[in-house]
Write an enzyme that holds these catalytic residues in place. Structure first.
Site, PDB file in Angstrom:
ATOM      1  N   TYR A 153       0.845  -1.208   0.000  1.00  0.00           N
ATOM      2  CA  TYR A 153       0.000   0.000   0.000  1.00  0.00           C
ATOM      3  C   TYR A 153       0.877   1.254   0.000  1.00  0.00           C
ATOM      4  CZ  TYR A 153      -3.490   3.443   1.550  1.00  0.00           C
ATOM      5  OH  TYR A 153      -4.301   4.557   1.655  1.00  0.00           O
TER       6      TYR A 153
HETATM    7  N1  LIG Z   1      -9.489   5.930   5.314  1.00  0.00           N
HETATM    8  C1  LIG Z   1      -8.324   6.502   5.489  1.00  0.00           C
HETATM    9  O1  LIG Z   1      -7.880   6.735   6.636  1.00  0.00           O
HETATM   10  C2  LIG Z   1      -7.484   6.923   4.307  1.00  0.00           C
HETATM   11  C3  LIG Z   1      -6.281   7.599   4.580  1.00  0.00           C
HETATM   12  C4  LIG Z   1      -5.497   8.029   3.520  1.00  0.00           C
HETATM   13  C5  LIG Z   1      -5.900   7.786   2.218  1.00  0.00           C
HETATM   14  N2  LIG Z   1      -7.053   7.107   1.988  1.00  0.00           N
HETATM   15  C6  LIG Z   1      -7.424   6.878   0.578  1.00  0.00           C
HETATM   16  O2  LIG Z   1      -8.715   7.405   0.329  1.00  0.00           O
HETATM   17  C7  LIG Z   1      -9.382   6.625  -0.678  1.00  0.00           C
HETATM   18  C8  LIG Z   1     -10.738   6.165  -0.163  1.00  0.00           C
HETATM   19  O3  LIG Z   1     -10.547   5.385   1.003  1.00  0.00           O
HETATM   20  P1  LIG Z   1     -11.743   4.916   1.953  1.00  0.00           P
HETATM   21  O4  LIG Z   1     -11.175   4.843   3.308  1.00  0.00           O
HETATM   22  O5  LIG Z   1     -12.956   5.707   1.697  1.00  0.00           O
HETATM   23  O6  LIG Z   1     -11.934   3.405   1.418  1.00  0.00           O
HETATM   24  P2  LIG Z   1     -13.202   2.452   1.367  1.00  0.00           P
HETATM   25  O7  LIG Z   1     -14.235   2.835   2.365  1.00  0.00           O
HETATM   26  O8  LIG Z   1     -12.650   1.071   1.391  1.00  0.00           O
HETATM   27  O9  LIG Z   1     -13.822   2.749  -0.103  1.00  0.00           O
HETATM   28  C9  LIG Z   1     -13.111   2.417  -1.249  1.00  0.00           C
HETATM   29  C10 LIG Z   1     -13.985   2.633  -2.478  1.00  0.00           C
HETATM   30  O10 LIG Z   1     -13.207   2.334  -3.649  1.00  0.00           O
HETATM   31  C11 LIG Z   1     -13.921   1.369  -4.441  1.00  0.00           C
HETATM   32  N3  LIG Z   1     -12.925   0.555  -5.160  1.00  0.00           N
HETATM   33  C12 LIG Z   1     -12.032  -0.334  -4.670  1.00  0.00           C
HETATM   34  N4  LIG Z   1     -11.307  -0.873  -5.652  1.00  0.00           N
HETATM   35  C13 LIG Z   1     -11.743  -0.311  -6.811  1.00  0.00           C
HETATM   36  C14 LIG Z   1     -11.384  -0.445  -8.183  1.00  0.00           C
HETATM   37  N5  LIG Z   1     -10.408  -1.288  -8.576  1.00  0.00           N
HETATM   38  N6  LIG Z   1     -12.044   0.298  -9.078  1.00  0.00           N
HETATM   39  C15 LIG Z   1     -13.016   1.164  -8.716  1.00  0.00           C
HETATM   40  N7  LIG Z   1     -13.408   1.330  -7.450  1.00  0.00           N
HETATM   41  C16 LIG Z   1     -12.766   0.601  -6.514  1.00  0.00           C
HETATM   42  C17 LIG Z   1     -14.782   0.596  -3.451  1.00  0.00           C
HETATM   43  O11 LIG Z   1     -15.927   0.012  -4.043  1.00  0.00           O
HETATM   44  P3  LIG Z   1     -15.912  -1.464  -4.723  1.00  0.00           P
HETATM   45  O12 LIG Z   1     -15.144  -2.348  -3.801  1.00  0.00           O
HETATM   46  O13 LIG Z   1     -17.352  -1.807  -4.817  1.00  0.00           O
HETATM   47  O14 LIG Z   1     -15.286  -1.309  -6.061  1.00  0.00           O
HETATM   48  C18 LIG Z   1     -15.206   1.742  -2.530  1.00  0.00           C
HETATM   49  O15 LIG Z   1     -16.302   2.446  -3.082  1.00  0.00           O
HETATM   50  C19 LIG Z   1      -8.411   5.494  -1.017  1.00  0.00           C
HETATM   51  O16 LIG Z   1      -7.639   5.836  -2.151  1.00  0.00           O
HETATM   52  C20 LIG Z   1      -7.506   5.413   0.210  1.00  0.00           C
HETATM   53  O17 LIG Z   1      -6.250   4.850  -0.082  1.00  0.00           O
HETATM   54  C21 LIG Z   1      -7.852   6.671   2.988  1.00  0.00           C
END
Ligand SMILES: NC(=O)c1ccc[n+]([C@@H]2O[C@H](COP(=O)([O-])OP(=O)(O)OC[C@H]3O[C@@H](n4cnc5c(N)ncnc54)[C@H](OP(=O)(O)O)[C@@H]3O)[C@@H](O)[C@H]2O)c1
Length: 265
Positions: A153
């Site tokens: 990651y």
């Molecule tokens: N949460 C944190 O603390 C955090 C911190 C830093 C950065 N981020 C970044 O913020 C972004 C969102 O994170 P989140 O925490 O909201 O994650 P999340 O709740 O797991 O949501 C991820 C979303 O991405 C979709 N997804 C996954 N793989 C995909 C693919 N190959 N193509 C299209 N859609 C896809 C999922 O839906 P499906 O599985 O149905 O496709 C879901 O809608 C990510 O890039 C993550 O790395 C998060």
């Protein structure tokens, strides 16, 4: 404005969609699962009557599907003002040598190949319409920080920063702007493991999260405001700065912050 957000059926992506809609903008929802896209679209249409909410299933790692998402967005919205490359996955949290190869490939394909495919499709499209902003989502590792069990990651997110820097330089002087988004630590399914997977270190993680993490509802207004205001190429919209981290740790000595309990975590 017309906004497309990848990975917007839950978590930060969905929070961004709600925030844009609440401010009077129109949105295209997306993720890999068609049922989740349909359910999200219909719930947002109910919550934001009068706004245009459309959806299209798309795996960001698949060039043809991204191309279809762009075309669908143009036909539903007319043009795309902001495209948010939010879709991401964290994958197995374990030492590198134990990570199943398939899991590793999926993380790289979503977080890195996916970001590249989306930029590859959207940059020429925005160039043709003569305007548009793209934001690439960073994450742990983007600033070079290292943590065991986050090798894959962290590598992808470190590469996202490099890629965004390189491509934004190529876009200087064009009508297309490319920037960085960094949400800090947000209480989503990605950050908070389900009860059965919390393990023996959960109490320690909980303490840490209570100091540094925030809810989707806290972070997304800041990110959306930043994207709407951004005019430059290479703009970075980052929530959890070094200064904020230092302040949170200092404040934690005097005031106990508890954002997990109200969420039942
Ligand atoms: N949460 C944190 O603390 C955090 C911190 C830093 C950065 N981020 C970044 O913020 C972004 C969102 O994170 P989140 O925490 O909201 O994650 P999340 O709740 O797991 O949501 C991820 C979303 O991405 C979709 N997804 C996954 N793989 C995909 C693919 N190959 N193509 C299209 N859609 C896809 C999922 O839906 P499906 O599985 O149905 O496709 C879901 O809608 C990510 O890039 C993550 O790395 C998060």
């Amino acid at each position: 404005m017309n906004i497309v957000i990848t990975g917007s059926t839950q978590g930060i992506g969905l929070g961004l969609a709600r925030e844009f809609l609440g401010r009077g903008h129109d949105v295209m929802i997306s993720s890999r699962r068609a049922e989740a896209v349909a359910a999200t679209v219909s719930s947002l249409q109910k919550d934001f009557p009068g706004r245009s909410v459309n959806g299209q299933a798309c795996d960001v790692a698949e060039y043809v599907q991204v191309q279809k998402l762009w075309e669908q967005a143009l036909s539903s919205l007319g043009s795309v003002d902001i495209w948010v490359n939010n879709a991401g996955r964290d994958g197995a949290k374990m030492p590198f040598f134990a990570i199943p190869p398939e899991d590793m490939i999926q993380t790289i394909n979503t977080n890195l190949v996916g970001i590249m495919m989306c930029n590859r499709v959207v940059i020429p499209g925005m160039y043709q319409q003569k305007h548009g902003k793209i934001f690439n989502m960073e994450g742990f590792g983007s600033n070079g920080m290292v943590r065991p069990t986050a090798s894959v990651y962290g590598t992808t997110k470190c590469a996202v920063r490099y890629f965004t820097k390189a491509v934004s330089q190529e876009l200087n002087g064009t009508p297309v702007k490319l920037g960085y988004l960094s949400p800090g630590m947000v209480l989503t399914d990605m950050l908070v493991p389900p009860p059965e997977a919390r393990g023996k270190n959960w109490a320690q993680s909980r303490k840490f999260l209570n100091i540094l993490a925030d809810t989707v509802e806290t972070v997304t207004p800041f990110l959306v405001e930043g994207m709407l205001r951004s005019e430059g190429n290479g703009d970075a919209i980052r929530w959890l700065t070094r200064r904020k981290i230092a302040w949170r740790f200092l404040a934690s000595r005097f005031r106990k912050r508890d954002i997990l309990s109200p969420l039942g975590l």
